[in-house]
Enzyme design. Structure first.
Site, short mmCIF file in Angstrom:
data_model
loop_
_atom_site.label_atom_id
_atom_site.label_comp_id
_atom_site.label_asym_id
_atom_site.label_seq_id
_atom_site.Cartn_x
_atom_site.Cartn_y
_atom_site.Cartn_z
N HIS A 133 -24.86 -13.34 -28.73
CA HIS A 133 -24.03 -12.47 -27.90
C HIS A 133 -23.58 -11.30 -28.78
O HIS A 133 -22.88 -11.51 -29.78
CB HIS A 133 -22.84 -13.29 -27.39
CG HIS A 133 -21.86 -12.54 -26.57
ND1 HIS A 133 -22.01 -12.37 -25.20
CD2 HIS A 133 -20.70 -11.90 -26.88
CE1 HIS A 133 -20.99 -11.68 -24.72
NE2 HIS A 133 -20.17 -11.38 -25.73
N SER B 263 -20.82 -15.31 -30.71
CA SER B 263 -20.49 -13.89 -30.73
C SER B 263 -20.43 -13.46 -32.19
O SER B 263 -19.53 -13.87 -32.92
CB SER B 263 -19.13 -13.66 -30.06
OG SER B 263 -18.64 -12.39 -30.43
N ASP C 283 -16.31 -15.94 -21.92
CA ASP C 283 -16.26 -15.24 -23.21
C ASP C 283 -14.81 -14.95 -23.59
O ASP C 283 -14.12 -14.23 -22.87
CB ASP C 283 -17.06 -13.93 -23.09
CG ASP C 283 -17.10 -13.13 -24.39
OD1 ASP C 283 -16.77 -13.69 -25.45
OD2 ASP C 283 -17.48 -11.95 -24.32
N MET D 191 -19.13 -3.26 -23.66
CA MET D 191 -17.73 -2.88 -23.36
C MET D 191 -17.61 -1.38 -23.60
O MET D 191 -17.01 -0.92 -24.59
CB MET D 191 -16.79 -3.69 -24.25
CG MET D 191 -16.69 -5.14 -23.82
SD MET D 191 -15.94 -6.20 -25.05
CE MET D 191 -17.36 -6.57 -26.05
N HIS E 202 -23.20 -7.44 -24.60
CA HIS E 202 -21.95 -7.33 -23.85
C HIS E 202 -21.45 -5.90 -24.04
O HIS E 202 -20.87 -5.55 -25.07
CB HIS E 202 -20.93 -8.35 -24.37
CG HIS E 202 -19.63 -8.31 -23.64
ND1 HIS E 202 -18.53 -9.04 -24.04
CD2 HIS E 202 -19.26 -7.65 -22.51
CE1 HIS E 202 -17.53 -8.79 -23.20
NE2 HIS E 202 -17.95 -7.95 -22.28
N MET F 177 -14.53 -12.87 -18.14
CA MET F 177 -13.82 -12.75 -19.42
C MET F 177 -12.59 -13.65 -19.42
O MET F 177 -11.81 -13.67 -18.46
CB MET F 177 -13.37 -11.30 -19.65
CG MET F 177 -14.49 -10.33 -19.99
SD MET F 177 -15.44 -10.79 -21.46
CE MET F 177 -14.22 -10.68 -22.76
N MET G 128 -18.80 -2.08 -28.41
CA MET G 128 -17.51 -1.48 -28.00
C MET G 128 -17.49 -0.02 -28.42
O MET G 128 -17.92 0.32 -29.53
CB MET G 128 -16.36 -2.21 -28.69
CG MET G 128 -16.35 -3.71 -28.47
SD MET G 128 -14.87 -4.44 -29.19
CE MET G 128 -15.23 -6.19 -29.00
N ASP H 201 -21.58 -7.84 -29.09
CA ASP H 201 -20.49 -7.09 -28.46
C ASP H 201 -20.55 -5.62 -28.84
O ASP H 201 -20.32 -5.26 -30.00
CB ASP H 201 -19.14 -7.66 -28.91
CG ASP H 201 -18.86 -9.03 -28.31
OD1 ASP H 201 -18.91 -9.15 -27.07
OD2 ASP H 201 -18.59 -9.97 -29.08
O1 LIG Z 1 -16.23 -9.79 -26.02
C1 LIG Z 1 -15.48 -10.35 -26.78
C2 LIG Z 1 -14.14 -9.79 -27.10
O2 LIG Z 1 -13.98 -8.62 -26.42
C3 LIG Z 1 -15.90 -11.65 -27.31
O3 LIG Z 1 -17.30 -11.80 -27.29
C4 LIG Z 1 -15.28 -12.16 -28.59
O4 LIG Z 1 -15.88 -11.59 -29.72
C5 LIG Z 1 -15.39 -13.67 -28.67
O5 LIG Z 1 -14.78 -14.14 -29.82
P1 LIG Z 1 -13.79 -15.40 -29.78
O6 LIG Z 1 -12.71 -15.09 -28.79
O7 LIG Z 1 -14.63 -16.57 -29.36
O8 LIG Z 1 -13.30 -15.50 -31.19
FE LIG Z 2 -18.21 -10.53 -25.68
#
Ligand SMILES: O=C(CO)[C@@H](O)[C@H](O)COP(=O)(O)O
Ligand SMILES: [Fe+2]
Length: 228
Positions: free
Chosen positions: A35, A10, A175, A72, A70, A141, A39, A37
């Site tokens: 991956h 990520s 994740d 969000m 991903h 999640m 948001m 993210d």
């Molecule tokens: O989607 C998410 C958080 O919302 C993840 O993808 C985190 O970014 C993963 O990071 P770590 O918890 O592995 O540090």
């Molecule tokens: Fe994520």
């Protein structure tokens, strides 16, 4: 058994001022996919980036890396076409963010992407089940979405086990808080797509961490196939 062990860093945990080179570094360290993210500050209390950034990353990285988006975001319907045009490969939306998952899955596939369906910790896996045969991947999640670096929620593992038993060939992703300390229970539960942010990117030796995570998952997959 159709699925394989794959590790997707990520990149939220990386130095965001160097996103392109950080993505290149992760691929050179053996990542199977990236991956990404997204948001929107509404579905989750944090903001990252949108399709213009994905388009730049695709130009910078070339066609090969698989981009697992991903999403969000509230109203995930509105970003399907822009993300496909930007070069996304898989569009993973949250079940909690839409009232019509079937239409969204259809739109994602017609746009040429794979469809992923994510559930937050408070959503039951039975709520996801009606769409499991239409999606390419289920994302369970293991933290509340919004931030990297949170503590892994082991109590999400029964959801992964249930999905693996019900849908033996489905790609199942975990994740949040996943790293060398938590990979064994994810692998034993049946997850095969592993997102890892801080544990990989914050490591002095990301190559070894990625290889270790993959070998734990591959071993569990092999064991499951022998037990069948
Ligand atoms: O989607 C998410 C958080 O919302 C993840 O993808 C985190 O970014 C993963 O990071 P770590 O918890 O592995 O540090
Ligand atoms: Fe994520």
């Amino acid at each position: 058994m159709a699925y394989s062990a794959r590790i997707g860093p990520s990149i939220l945990s990386s130095d965001l001022s160097c996103l392109g080179s950080e993505c290149v570094r992760m691929m050179e360290c053996g990542a199977d996919y990236l991956h990404l993210d997204v948001m929107d500050g509404h579905f989750v209390p944090n903001i990252t980036f949108g399709h213009p950034m994905v388009e730049c990353l695709r130009k910078c990285l070339g066609q090969e890396p698989f981009f697992d988006m991903h999403m969000m975001v509230s109203r995930p319907e509105q970003w399907v076409k822009p993300m496909a045009a930007a070069g996304a490969n898989q569009y993973t939306f949250h079940l909690e963010a839409t009232s019509n998952p079937a239409a969204l899955i259809k739109d994602i596939k017609e746009s040429g992407m794979k469809a992923g369906l994510a559930i937050k910790p408070g959503t039951t896996v039975e709520e996801l089940a009606p769409w499991a045969n239409q999606i390419d991947m289920a994302l369970v999640m293991t933290v509340e979405p919004g931030f990297g670096g949170q503590k892994f929620m082991e109590d999400m593992m029964p959801k992964v086990m249930w999905l693996r038993n019900q849908f033996p060939s489905l790609d199942i992703e975990v994740d949040g808080g996943v790293g060398p300390d938590t990979i064994h229970c994810c692998a034993e539960a049946g997850a095969n797509m592993i997102v890892s942010g801080s544990a990989v990117i914050g490591s002095d030796d990301p190559r070894s961490v990625i290889a270790h995570l993959r070998s734990v998952v591959a071993e569990a997959i092999q064991k499951r196939s022998l037990d069948r």
